[in-house]
Design a protein around this motif. Sequence first.
Motif, PDB file in Angstrom:
ATOM      1  N   ALA A 349       0.826  -1.210   0.000  1.00  0.00           N
ATOM      2  CA  ALA A 349       0.000   0.000   0.000  1.00  0.00           C
ATOM      3  C   ALA A 349       0.859   1.259   0.000  1.00  0.00           C
ATOM      4  O   ALA A 349       0.516   2.259  -0.648  1.00  0.00           O
ATOM      5  N   GLY A 350       1.982   1.227   0.726  1.00  0.00           N
ATOM      6  CA  GLY A 350       2.883   2.376   0.720  1.00  0.00           C
ATOM      7  C   GLY A 350       3.448   2.653  -0.660  1.00  0.00           C
ATOM      8  O   GLY A 350       3.522   3.808  -1.103  1.00  0.00           O
ATOM      9  N   PHE A 351       3.825   1.598  -1.367  1.00  0.00           N
ATOM     10  CA  PHE A 351       4.331   1.789  -2.725  1.00  0.00           C
ATOM     11  C   PHE A 351       3.232   2.266  -3.659  1.00  0.00           C
ATOM     12  O   PHE A 351       3.485   3.098  -4.548  1.00  0.00           O
ATOM     13  N   PHE A 352       2.022   1.756  -3.484  1.00  0.00           N
ATOM     14  CA  PHE A 352       0.923   2.184  -4.347  1.00  0.00           C
ATOM     15  C   PHE A 352       0.590   3.661  -4.119  1.00  0.00           C
ATOM     16  O   PHE A 352       0.402   4.419  -5.089  1.00  0.00           O
ATOM     17  N   ILE A 353       0.527   4.080  -2.872  1.00  0.00           N
ATOM     18  CA  ILE A 353       0.244   5.498  -2.578  1.00  0.00           C
ATOM     19  C   ILE A 353       1.374   6.387  -3.073  1.00  0.00           C
ATOM     20  O   ILE A 353       1.152   7.480  -3.609  1.00  0.00           O
ATOM     21  N   THR A 354       2.617   5.916  -2.901  1.00  0.00           N
ATOM     22  CA  THR A 354       3.742   6.691  -3.420  1.00  0.00           C
ATOM     23  C   THR A 354       3.677   6.814  -4.932  1.00  0.00           C
ATOM     24  O   THR A 354       3.987   7.872  -5.500  1.00  0.00           O
ATOM     25  N   CYS A 355       3.264   5.747  -5.595  1.00  0.00           N
ATOM     26  CA  CYS A 355       3.130   5.787  -7.057  1.00  0.00           C
ATOM     27  C   CYS A 355       2.064   6.792  -7.477  1.00  0.00           C
ATOM     28  O   CYS A 355       2.286   7.586  -8.398  1.00  0.00           O
ATOM     29  N   ILE A 356       0.922   6.762  -6.805  1.00  0.00           N
ATOM     30  CA  ILE A 356      -0.143   7.711  -7.143  1.00  0.00           C
ATOM     31  C   ILE A 356       0.319   9.150  -6.912  1.00  0.00           C
ATOM     32  O   ILE A 356       0.110  10.050  -7.748  1.00  0.00           O
ATOM     33  N   THR A 357       0.958   9.384  -5.770  1.00  0.00           N
ATOM     34  CA  THR A 357       1.438  10.741  -5.460  1.00  0.00           C
ATOM     35  C   THR A 357       2.494  11.200  -6.447  1.00  0.00           C
ATOM     36  O   THR A 357       2.520  12.360  -6.881  1.00  0.00           O
ATOM     37  N   ASN A 721      -5.936 -11.859  -8.497  1.00  0.00           N
ATOM     38  CA  ASN A 721      -6.234 -11.775  -9.921  1.00  0.00           C
ATOM     39  C   ASN A 721      -5.343 -10.716 -10.570  1.00  0.00           C
ATOM     40  O   ASN A 721      -5.353  -9.547 -10.185  1.00  0.00           O
ATOM     41  N   THR A 722      -4.576 -11.137 -11.553  1.00  0.00           N
ATOM     42  CA  THR A 722      -3.652 -10.207 -12.214  1.00  0.00           C
ATOM     43  C   THR A 722      -4.369  -9.201 -13.095  1.00  0.00           C
ATOM     44  O   THR A 722      -3.792  -8.162 -13.436  1.00  0.00           O
ATOM     45  N   PHE A 723      -5.621  -9.494 -13.466  1.00  0.00           N
ATOM     46  CA  PHE A 723      -6.352  -8.556 -14.314  1.00  0.00           C
ATOM     47  C   PHE A 723      -6.552  -7.221 -13.605  1.00  0.00           C
ATOM     48  O   PHE A 723      -6.485  -6.160 -14.233  1.00  0.00           O
ATOM     49  N   PHE A 724      -6.780  -7.247 -12.303  1.00  0.00           N
ATOM     50  CA  PHE A 724      -6.982  -6.006 -11.563  1.00  0.00           C
ATOM     51  C   PHE A 724      -5.704  -5.170 -11.549  1.00  0.00           C
ATOM     52  O   PHE A 724      -5.747  -3.939 -11.671  1.00  0.00           O
ATOM     53  N   VAL A 725      -4.562  -5.839 -11.404  1.00  0.00           N
ATOM     54  CA  VAL A 725      -3.282  -5.108 -11.413  1.00  0.00           C
ATOM     55  C   VAL A 725      -3.054  -4.459 -12.771  1.00  0.00           C
ATOM     56  O   VAL A 725      -2.659  -3.286 -12.870  1.00  0.00           O
ATOM     57  N   PHE A 726      -3.306  -5.227 -13.836  1.00  0.00           N
ATOM     58  CA  PHE A 726      -3.140  -4.655 -15.175  1.00  0.00           C
ATOM     59  C   PHE A 726      -4.146  -3.528 -15.418  1.00  0.00           C
ATOM     60  O   PHE A 726      -3.824  -2.544 -16.097  1.00  0.00           O
ATOM     61  N   LEU A 727      -5.345  -3.661 -14.869  1.00  0.00           N
ATOM     62  CA  LEU A 727      -6.347  -2.605 -15.038  1.00  0.00           C
ATOM     63  C   LEU A 727      -5.908  -1.314 -14.352  1.00  0.00           C
ATOM     64  O   LEU A 727      -6.026  -0.225 -14.924  1.00  0.00           O
ATOM     65  N   VAL A 728      -5.395  -1.423 -13.126  1.00  0.00           N
ATOM     66  CA  VAL A 728      -4.926  -0.231 -12.417  1.00  0.00           C
ATOM     67  C   VAL A 728      -3.747   0.403 -13.153  1.00  0.00           C
ATOM     68  O   VAL A 728      -3.664   1.635 -13.294  1.00  0.00           O
ATOM     69  N   SER A 729      -2.819  -0.433 -13.639  1.00  0.00           N
ATOM     70  CA  SER A 729      -1.678   0.095 -14.390  1.00  0.00           C
ATOM     71  C   SER A 729      -2.148   0.790 -15.668  1.00  0.00           C
ATOM     72  O   SER A 729      -1.634   1.873 -16.020  1.00  0.00           O
ATOM     73  N   ALA A 730      -3.122   0.176 -16.344  1.00  0.00           N
ATOM     74  CA  ALA A 730      -3.640   0.803 -17.562  1.00  0.00           C
ATOM     75  C   ALA A 730      -4.334   2.133 -17.261  1.00  0.00           C
ATOM     76  O   ALA A 730      -4.211   3.101 -18.025  1.00  0.00           O
ATOM     77  N   LEU A 731      -5.047   2.194 -16.142  1.00  0.00           N
ATOM     78  CA  LEU A 731      -5.699   3.455 -15.767  1.00  0.00           C
ATOM     79  C   LEU A 731      -4.676   4.541 -15.469  1.00  0.00           C
ATOM     80  O   LEU A 731      -4.849   5.703 -15.855  1.00  0.00           O
ATOM     81  N   LEU A 732      -3.595   4.184 -14.777  1.00  0.00           N
ATOM     82  CA  LEU A 732      -2.548   5.166 -14.490  1.00  0.00           C
ATOM     83  C   LEU A 732      -1.916   5.675 -15.779  1.00  0.00           C
ATOM     84  O   LEU A 732      -1.698   6.885 -15.962  1.00  0.00           O
TER      85      LEU A 732
END
Length: 805
Positions: A349-357, A721-732
């Motif tokens: 979660a820390g890496f994800f929030i850092t990525c968004i920021t 599910n890897t689809f969710f990870v790819f979906l978030v990456s695609a959205l970013l």
Amino acid sequence: MAQPLAFILDVPETPGDQGQEPSPYDESEVHDSFHQLIQEQSQWAAQEGLELQQREQEATGSGQQTLRWPEGTQSTATLRILASMPSRTIGRSRGAIISQYYSRTVQLRRRSSRPLLGNFVLSARPSLRLYDLELDPTAREEEEKQSLLVKELQSLAVAQRDHMLRGMPLSLAEKRSLREKSRTPRGKWRGQQGSGGVCSCCGRLRYACVLALHSLGLALLSGLQALTPWRYALKRIGGQFGSSVLSYFLFLKTLLAFNALLQLLLVAFIVGPQVAFPPALPGPAPICTGLELLTGSGCFTHTVMFYGHYSNATLNQPCGSPLDGSQCTPRAGGLPYNMPLAYLYTVGAGFFITCITLVYSMAHSFGESYRVGSTSGIHAITVFCSWDYKVMQKRASRLQQDNIRTRLKELLAEWQLRQSPRSVCGRLWQAAALGLAWLLCLGTALGCAVAIHVFSEFLIQSLEAAGQEAALLVLPLVVGLLNLGAPYLCRVLAALEPHDSPVLEVYVAICRNLILKLAILGTLCYHWLGRRVAVLQGQCWEDFVGQELYRFLVMDFVLMLLDTLFGELVWRIISEKKLKRRRKPEFDIARNVLELIYGQTLTWLGVLFSPLLPAVQIIKLLLVFYVKKTSLLANCQAPRRPWLASHMSTVFLTLLCFPAFLGAAIFLCYAVWQVKPSSTCGPFRTLDSMYEAGRVWVRYLEAAGPRVSWLPWVHRYLVENTFFVFLVSALLLAVIYLNIQVVRGQRRVICLLKEQISNEGEDKIFLINKLHSIYERKEREERSRVGTTEETAAPPALLTDERDD
């Protein structure tokens, strides 16, 4: 003229105004004001007509004299047409300002439940449409708007009236005139107070409370701005050294915010719970000798500093029957605080929030720095609009002077650079020099990577040296020396290259230093996860990797201090005392920025193995700021070739996001999914991989009861599910792409608007030329007509002369 006045005075009614009380303005006062306005307009029109008749009489009775005006002046008709141009009637003109604030006072009066003139019937308001007056729209409309603004200001309270006058972009004389005209006599105000009664007192009390709250908010906002860290120091640096050097310190401040956010999450969900429920130590605590501050081993090993101290047990309930001999089994119906799961998902979660920021900061910086396509006209704006007249202190005014002077130097240097292109031979020589320098720099980076690999293999084979605590600093010292010496070689090569732009020189230096850092970090990652994991089987290799990263971070800070001392201070002393020159070294932006990115990459690599490593990075950044600021002000000089660093912040954040953060994320994903954890320490000691902690937790939840059955579903379909990870990456990626396209569209629209403004200026010039040609043709026709009249009148005069003879 009647239509604009009717448009200004006929304020449209709104549905909320239907049931209001009659207007406080009497019909007689309204009629008198209109009557006075009509008389003034009639007198002005009569005077203009007399003046035009006088000019026509002078023109017809002057014989050979014509209506020519000196060059550079225009006739009355031309001036009237010019005055009605859009550039004279709209924009930030005085009449537009008065009209804007008149509309604002109407809105304020509507808010305070004051009726409008639109509530009256048409018979109560005389219209100017019945009068056929040919008036100058610029002067008369401005006077009418000013009179209406004065009437509206008189209906406001004194404090509100002063606040609105203070915010008007008018001169002090015009504001003073409006204040004098809108001042209400005391007797009338007292009469209004007596007639208003309790309602007027309540309204004034409410308005006083609103003003008090507004003043309190402004005071709090100014206090928060004053508490901004390093506010005065950053202003001083920007004023003396320009935006290029200032961008380094702003980037350091950004890194400090990223580390603080990440450390807050780690302390709240990993370090804090483990401190509240400390595990049993495997043996007696070792004695601290002081060398642990550099090596991170010794008494620091069995602390919350490193991975091995954290347990794999539940922290909020006593253990039941152990599962597989090591973990606690939760009681039925309970939701325990699973430490392995908290450790894994908090880091994620820390890496994800850092990525968004980081993505948001990069997009925001990109929009701010690339929004305007060109800097045309920025010189005049800097000269005439940069000074802040609210500055009263001598120190602040001196800082502002330095800032404006440095800004002008940067703008003029950039303009001069665009005016002097290089020849073809110069470009060929520049390309050859750049190619040779790039080959040498790439060879240097490859040689450093090979040297680190060979030296690390030598350290692995020498087991005797590995047992000594001081020998642990050898590899960080060698890597730090290579990081320190190789950029100086690249800087020497850059001094031999014929760069036209200092901005291009900095970008080239950043790319070369970045390639060097990536080569070194790639070799070290292979050394840690490839060789050390295989060698340290049966031991806690996670602790070793965390301590190694801690040593690299500390050694990087120590070498930075030594470089600042000997590279800047000693060089300045030698230059001033021995060489008798006042030339000081310049601040190397590329090398210092890459040092910050290198240190931040080490921090992200070590978060999984040392949860308190961001705190160490925060302390390091604070010390680096004060050390670099002191050395900059004392030992460095401003760049000899000033340049405008409008895009540097965006470039720094981009380098921080893609090579640094992306590489650290790949390193940690490989460690979580592929590398087997140690079986003797840490929260994942009994698992085949760190990622299996989530599956174990799901099995525990399924055994806990039906109340938490939705959590396994969430984990199965949103995490595994890897689809969710790819979906978030695609959205970013889509957000980044859309933001880039929006900024490009804004730049294109700005260019089109600038071109439209230029075309409108050309249209005005064309119109003026046509008007002059029409007036000249009329003058020639009038002159020819006068000449023919004189010729026809000449023969009778000659006949009379002959008869007299």
